[in-house]
Design a protein around this motif. Structure first.
Motif, PDB file in Angstrom:
ATOM      1  N   THR A  98      57.223 -57.596  69.417  1.00 46.97           N
ATOM      2  CA  THR A  98      57.171 -56.158  69.007  1.00 46.97           C
ATOM      3  C   THR A  98      58.680 -55.421  69.318  1.00 46.97           C
ATOM      4  O   THR A  98      58.651 -54.158  68.960  1.00 46.97           O
ATOM      5  CB  THR A  98      56.381 -55.532  69.873  1.00 46.97           C
ATOM      6  OG1 THR A  98      56.605 -55.469  71.343  1.00 46.97           O
ATOM      7  CG2 THR A  98      54.914 -55.978  69.582  1.00 46.97           C
ATOM      8  N   ALA A 109      48.814 -51.522  66.023  1.00 45.66           N
ATOM      9  CA  ALA A 109      48.749 -51.425  64.688  1.00 45.66           C
ATOM     10  C   ALA A 109      49.868 -50.916  63.972  1.00 45.66           C
ATOM     11  O   ALA A 109      50.744 -50.013  64.563  1.00 45.66           O
ATOM     12  CB  ALA A 109      47.505 -50.449  64.638  1.00 45.66           C
ATOM     13  N   LEU A 110      49.971 -51.251  62.689  1.00 42.83           N
ATOM     14  CA  LEU A 110      51.128 -50.623  62.092  1.00 42.83           C
ATOM     15  C   LEU A 110      51.000 -49.140  61.963  1.00 42.83           C
ATOM     16  O   LEU A 110      52.316 -48.501  62.137  1.00 42.83           O
ATOM     17  CB  LEU A 110      50.978 -51.185  60.741  1.00 42.83           C
ATOM     18  CG  LEU A 110      52.324 -50.973  59.647  1.00 42.83           C
ATOM     19  CD1 LEU A 110      53.612 -51.445  60.402  1.00 42.83           C
ATOM     20  CD2 LEU A 110      52.203 -51.277  58.376  1.00 42.83           C
ATOM     21  N   ASP A 112      50.654 -47.291  64.243  1.00 42.03           N
ATOM     22  CA  ASP A 112      51.208 -46.799  65.729  1.00 42.03           C
ATOM     23  C   ASP A 112      52.226 -47.474  66.152  1.00 42.03           C
ATOM     24  O   ASP A 112      52.853 -47.429  67.268  1.00 42.03           O
ATOM     25  CB  ASP A 112      49.930 -46.840  66.744  1.00 42.03           C
ATOM     26  CG  ASP A 112      48.895 -46.229  66.157  1.00 42.03           C
ATOM     27  OD1 ASP A 112      48.905 -45.019  65.860  1.00 42.03           O
ATOM     28  OD2 ASP A 112      47.673 -46.757  66.233  1.00 42.03           O
ATOM     29  N   GLU A 157      49.827 -65.159  56.668  1.00 39.80           N
ATOM     30  CA  GLU A 157      48.497 -64.606  56.723  1.00 39.80           C
ATOM     31  C   GLU A 157      48.484 -63.364  57.460  1.00 39.80           C
ATOM     32  O   GLU A 157      49.500 -62.955  58.205  1.00 39.80           O
ATOM     33  CB  GLU A 157      47.510 -65.739  57.753  1.00 39.80           C
ATOM     34  CG  GLU A 157      47.396 -67.096  57.274  1.00 39.80           C
ATOM     35  CD  GLU A 157      46.682 -67.103  55.890  1.00 39.80           C
ATOM     36  OE1 GLU A 157      45.868 -66.092  55.754  1.00 39.80           O
ATOM     37  OE2 GLU A 157      46.587 -67.962  55.364  1.00 39.80           O
ATOM     38  N   ALA A 158      47.580 -62.446  57.184  1.00 39.09           N
ATOM     39  CA  ALA A 158      47.390 -61.031  57.658  1.00 39.09           C
ATOM     40  C   ALA A 158      46.507 -61.055  58.913  1.00 39.09           C
ATOM     41  O   ALA A 158      45.486 -61.536  58.937  1.00 39.09           O
ATOM     42  CB  ALA A 158      47.200 -60.165  56.837  1.00 39.09           C
ATOM     43  N   TYR A 159      46.967 -60.782  60.048  1.00 38.93           N
ATOM     44  CA  TYR A 159      46.275 -60.550  61.254  1.00 38.93           C
ATOM     45  C   TYR A 159      46.542 -59.090  61.839  1.00 38.93           C
ATOM     46  O   TYR A 159      47.684 -58.712  61.882  1.00 38.93           O
ATOM     47  CB  TYR A 159      46.783 -61.508  62.498  1.00 38.93           C
ATOM     48  CG  TYR A 159      46.631 -63.020  61.977  1.00 38.93           C
ATOM     49  CD1 TYR A 159      45.414 -63.555  61.822  1.00 38.93           C
ATOM     50  CD2 TYR A 159      47.893 -63.810  62.038  1.00 38.93           C
ATOM     51  CE1 TYR A 159      45.354 -64.924  61.414  1.00 38.93           C
ATOM     52  CE2 TYR A 159      47.787 -65.089  61.414  1.00 38.93           C
ATOM     53  CZ  TYR A 159      46.597 -65.806  61.368  1.00 38.93           C
ATOM     54  OH  TYR A 159      46.378 -67.211  60.694  1.00 38.93           O
ATOM     55  N   VAL A 160      45.496 -58.573  62.106  1.00 33.44           N
ATOM     56  CA  VAL A 160      45.557 -57.057  62.929  1.00 33.44           C
ATOM     57  C   VAL A 160      46.557 -57.330  64.050  1.00 33.44           C
ATOM     58  O   VAL A 160      46.252 -57.956  64.862  1.00 33.44           O
ATOM     59  CB  VAL A 160      44.235 -56.707  63.453  1.00 33.44           C
ATOM     60  CG1 VAL A 160      44.316 -55.515  64.192  1.00 33.44           C
ATOM     61  CG2 VAL A 160      43.256 -56.554  62.275  1.00 33.44           C
ATOM     62  N   GLY A 161      47.556 -56.193  64.147  1.00 36.95           N
ATOM     63  CA  GLY A 161      48.462 -56.164  65.075  1.00 36.95           C
ATOM     64  C   GLY A 161      49.587 -57.147  64.859  1.00 36.95           C
ATOM     65  O   GLY A 161      50.567 -56.741  65.883  1.00 36.95           O
ATOM     66  N   TRP A 162      49.663 -57.847  64.038  1.00 40.87           N
ATOM     67  CA  TRP A 162      50.931 -58.693  63.888  1.00 40.87           C
ATOM     68  C   TRP A 162      51.689 -58.183  62.705  1.00 40.87           C
ATOM     69  O   TRP A 162      52.411 -59.161  62.040  1.00 40.87           O
ATOM     70  CB  TRP A 162      50.434 -60.081  63.565  1.00 40.87           C
ATOM     71  CG  TRP A 162      49.946 -60.863  64.966  1.00 40.87           C
ATOM     72  CD1 TRP A 162      48.602 -60.396  65.396  1.00 40.87           C
ATOM     73  CD2 TRP A 162      50.460 -61.762  65.835  1.00 40.87           C
ATOM     74  NE1 TRP A 162      48.279 -61.224  66.529  1.00 40.87           N
ATOM     75  CE2 TRP A 162      49.591 -61.816  66.708  1.00 40.87           C
ATOM     76  CE3 TRP A 162      51.581 -62.166  65.566  1.00 40.87           C
ATOM     77  CZ2 TRP A 162      49.797 -62.703  67.749  1.00 40.87           C
ATOM     78  CZ3 TRP A 162      51.942 -62.951  66.741  1.00 40.87           C
ATOM     79  CH2 TRP A 162      50.949 -63.412  67.742  1.00 40.87           C
ATOM     80  N   SER A 163      51.739 -57.008  62.258  1.00 38.10           N
ATOM     81  CA  SER A 163      52.511 -56.552  61.037  1.00 38.10           C
ATOM     82  C   SER A 163      53.883 -56.651  61.272  1.00 38.10           C
ATOM     83  O   SER A 163      54.561 -57.432  60.375  1.00 38.10           O
ATOM     84  CB  SER A 163      52.334 -54.956  60.926  1.00 38.10           C
ATOM     85  OG  SER A 163      52.619 -54.309  62.133  1.00 38.10           O
TER      86      SER A 163
END
Length: 246
Positions: A98, A109-110, A112, A157-163
Motif C-alpha cells: 500500500t 478500499a480504492l 479510501d 483478478e479483482a480482489y476487494v482491497g487490492w486495487s
C-alpha cells in the motif's frame, strides 16, 4: 561498498531487490548455493547486514541498503554489478502492498486509498523496477541475461482491497511484455509466485492464520530456479507449474 570474496570471478552475477526477507532472501540463498555472485538490496540496513554475513560465507556478495525508488541507490546497485563483471540476472522482487504501514489495518478500499500511499505503491512496484532495468540493460544484453519480475494473481483478478497493489503489478506485467518485444536478446520473465507464508502476506491478512501457505523455498524458489535453468522464452509463468507441483 564491502565485497567479500568467496567465489570465483567467472561466476555469473545476479542483482536481487527486496533480499532481506521472504522470497528475495530464499532466492538469494539458493542462487548463492548454485554459485552465483550477488548484489543484494533491501531497505533495512540491519536486516541486510545479517543476510550479507550469511551469504558472504558462500559466495561473493555486495550488499547495499536503500530503496529502489531512490535514483542514487539504483546507480550504486548498477555500479556494484558492473564491478563484479556485469549482471546476468535481475530479480525485481522488492514491493509494497500500500505504500505505507498497514499497522494491522485491512487493505484499503480504492475510495479510501490515501493518494500518497498509492503513489508510493506505483513508485516501488513499477517505476523502481523499470528504472533499475534501464540501468542494468547494457550489462544484461552483454551477458545474454534474464530479468525476473515478480507479479501476483492480483494483477489479473479483482480482489476487494487490492486495487493499488493489483493495478501496479498489472502495469509491471504489461511493461514486461513490451520490454520482451523490444529486447529479444534478453529474457523477460514475469513470475507469479502464488500465496506464500511471508511477512508481506501476513500484513495483507492481519490476525489470520497463514500457516497453511507454503514457504517461499517450497514452491516459488524452485520454480524460479527451474526457469533460470531452462531459459525458456520471455513470458508470464506460474511458479508452481515450473516444477510440476500443480
Amino acid at each position: 561498498m564491502d565485497i567479500t570474496t568467496a567465489g570465483t570471478a567467472s561466476a555469473p552475477v545476479a542483482v536481487i531487490t527486496g533480499a532481506s526477507r521472504g522470497l528475495g532472501l530464499e532466492l538469494a540463498r539458493a542462487l548463492a548455493r548454485d554459485g552465483w555472485r550477488l548484489v543484494i538490496t533491501a531497505r533495512s540496513a540491519a536486516d541486510l547486514a545479517v543476510v550479507e554475513a550469511e551469504l558472504a560465507a558462500v559466495t561473493e556478495v555486495a550488499a547495499l541498503a536503500g530503496s529502489v525508488v531512490d535514483d542514487d541507490h539504483r546507480e550504486r546497485l548498477a555500479a556494484a554489478a558492473e564491478k563484479l563483471g556485469g549482471a546476468a540476472l535481475l530479480v525485481n522482487n522488492a514491493g509494497t502492498l500500500t505504500g505505507y504501514d498497514l499497522a494491522g489495518a485491512p487493505m484499503p478500499a480504492l475510495a479510501d486509498f490515501p493518494l500518497p500511499g498509492l503513489l508510493e505503491t506505483f513508485e516501488v512496484n513499477v517505476l523502481g523496477p523499470i528504472a533499475l532495468t534501464q540501468l542494468l540493460l547494457p550489462q544484461l544484453r552483454h551477458h545474454g541475461g534474464s530479468i525476473v519480475n515478480l507479479s501476483s494473481d492480483a494483477a489479473r483478478e479483482a480482489y476487494v482491497g487490492w486495487s493499488g497493489y493489483g493495478a501496479s503489478k498489472a502495469a509491471l506485467d504489461h511493461a514486461s511484455a513490451v520490454l520482451a518485444l523490444e529486447e529479444p536478446e534478453v529474457r523477460v520473465w514475469v513470475v507469479e509466485p502464488g500465496d506464500m507464508r511471508t511477512d508481506m502476506y501476513q500484513e495483507a491478512f492481519p490476525g489470520e492464520d497463514i500457516s497453511d501457505r507454503p514457504l517461499p523455498a517450497d514452491t516459488a524458489v524452485p520454480g524460479i530456479l527451474a526457469l533460470i535453468a531452462r531459459h525458456p522464452a520471455s513470458g508470464r509463468y506460474l511458479a508452481e507449474t515450473l516444477t510440476g507441483s500443480h
